[in-house]
Scaffold this active site. Structure first.
Site, PDB file in Angstrom:
ATOM      1  N   SER A  15      52.354-151.189  45.682  1.00  0.00           N
ATOM      2  CA  SER A  15      53.686-151.336  45.090  1.00  0.00           C
ATOM      3  C   SER A  15      54.745-151.195  46.176  1.00  0.00           C
ATOM      4  O   SER A  15      54.438-150.898  47.334  1.00  0.00           O
ATOM      5  CB  SER A  15      53.912-150.275  43.996  1.00  0.00           C
ATOM      6  N   ASP A  63      42.783-142.348  49.181  1.00  0.00           N
ATOM      7  CA  ASP A  63      43.916-141.444  49.046  1.00  0.00           C
ATOM      8  C   ASP A  63      44.186-140.810  50.404  1.00  0.00           C
ATOM      9  O   ASP A  63      43.403-139.994  50.881  1.00  0.00           O
ATOM     10  CB  ASP A  63      43.593-140.372  48.002  1.00  0.00           C
ATOM     11  N   ASN A  88      52.792-147.380  55.791  1.00  0.00           N
ATOM     12  CA  ASN A  88      53.847-147.397  54.782  1.00  0.00           C
ATOM     13  C   ASN A  88      53.663-146.349  53.695  1.00  0.00           C
ATOM     14  O   ASN A  88      54.627-145.959  53.043  1.00  0.00           O
ATOM     15  CB  ASN A  88      53.906-148.794  54.138  1.00  0.00           C
ATOM     16  N   TYR A 153      60.444-133.986  52.915  1.00  0.00           N
ATOM     17  CA  TYR A 153      60.573-135.437  53.082  1.00  0.00           C
ATOM     18  C   TYR A 153      61.367-135.757  54.344  1.00  0.00           C
ATOM     19  O   TYR A 153      60.933-136.545  55.188  1.00  0.00           O
ATOM     20  CB  TYR A 153      61.239-136.052  51.855  1.00  0.00           C
ATOM     21  N   LYS A 157      59.709-137.452  57.732  1.00  0.00           N
ATOM     22  CA  LYS A 157      60.241-138.737  58.181  1.00  0.00           C
ATOM     23  C   LYS A 157      60.884-138.621  59.562  1.00  0.00           C
ATOM     24  O   LYS A 157      60.813-139.537  60.382  1.00  0.00           O
ATOM     25  CB  LYS A 157      61.240-139.288  57.153  1.00  0.00           C
ATOM     26  N   THR A 190      62.697-150.103  44.687  1.00  0.00           N
ATOM     27  CA  THR A 190      61.237-150.117  44.558  1.00  0.00           C
ATOM     28  C   THR A 190      60.873-149.120  43.453  1.00  0.00           C
ATOM     29  O   THR A 190      61.748-148.538  42.809  1.00  0.00           O
ATOM     30  CB  THR A 190      60.532-149.682  45.863  1.00  0.00           C
TER      31      THR A 190
END
Length: 265
Positions: A15, A63, A88, A153, A157, A190
């Protein structure tokens, strides 16, 4: 080597940006290895790409939060002449670090950091030996800032940004033609925010970007050898501003960041 003989790996391909990467790379003639947890979604995408783009597609369900699954994929990739790796796979969480499930924080580190590092290690030696190839690590403009309810997060990143830049320094020092890129999008249409349960309406519409645009900018940037690709001038300005500010000023802005998520959950 003809393009049709070149293999591209896309993680998180079921996705979002991963699916768009898969479609665009199929249109460009790559053979694909698609990776995600949802085997059914991967098979649907494989069938679609075989019919619409006549692409050769291999599905590899796993996973990446599992070290065992990541190692299994890495061993598979070490045996293949990979031309392009798109790291990704990723996800976000809601809530303050102190309140959130610790196991989800560990999963995030496994997916964003350890899987990115392991898969890069699996394909990079072959790329350097062949003298060509590329790696796209999907980071985020959030990697240049920090915010409440978004601690792990932003941190993971930010690690992706630093890791990719360090690779670029090493590759340039070795005289290698392999390209590496940190793709740092902002808010993108998304399933990412829907899966996380975030409220899109809280973010101004002017900050949202189509996934197709983000991926196209990434692939153009890779061809041009750009280390950081930050789609949209607003986000490029914001990232540069965050890097230049004294930390005291930056922290004040981060407390009011549009990336801030609901900290009551």
């Amino acid at each position: 080597m003809e393009l049709a003989d070149k293999i591209a790996i896309v993680t998180g391909a079921s996705s979002g940006l991963g699916e768009v990467f898969a479609r665009k790379l199929a249109q460009r003639g790559y053979r694909l290895i698609l990776v995600a947890r949802r085997a059914g979604r991967l098979e649907e995408l494989r069938t679609n790409l075989e019919h619409t783009a006549h692409a050769a597609v291999e599905c590899f369900p796993c996973d990446l939060a599992s070290t065992q699954d990541t190692e299994r994929l890495a061993a598979h990739l070490e045996q293949r002449p990979v031309e392009l790796l798109v790291n990704n796979a990723g996800f976000g969480t809601l809530g303050r670090f102190v309140d959130t499930d610790y196991s989800r924080q560990v999963d995030m580190v496994n997916v964003h950091v350890l899987a990115t590092m392991r898969l890069t290690k699996a394909v990079l030696p072959g790329m350097m030996q062949r003298g060509h190839g590329g790696i796209i690590n999907v980071a985020s403009v959030a990697g240049f800032w920090r915010s409440a309810g978004n601690v792990s997060y932003c941190a993971t990143k930010g690690w992706i940004n630093d890791f990719t830049e360090g690779l670029r320094v090493e590759l340039d020092s070795a005289g290698s033609a392999v390209n590496v890129q940190a793709l740092c999008p902002g808010f993108t249409y998304t399933e990412f925010h829907d899966t996380m349960g975030a409220d899109r309406a809280a973010i101004p519409k002017a900050l949202w970007m189509p996934a197709d645009y983000v991926v196209e900018e990434s692939l153009k940037g890779l061809e041009a050898g750009r280390l950081f690709v930050i789609p949209n001038w607003k986000y490029r300005l914001g990232a540069a501003f965050g890097e230049l500010l004294p930390w005291r000023w930056r922290v004040k802005l981060e407390k009011a960041s549009p990336h801030k998520r609901d900290t009551s959950r």
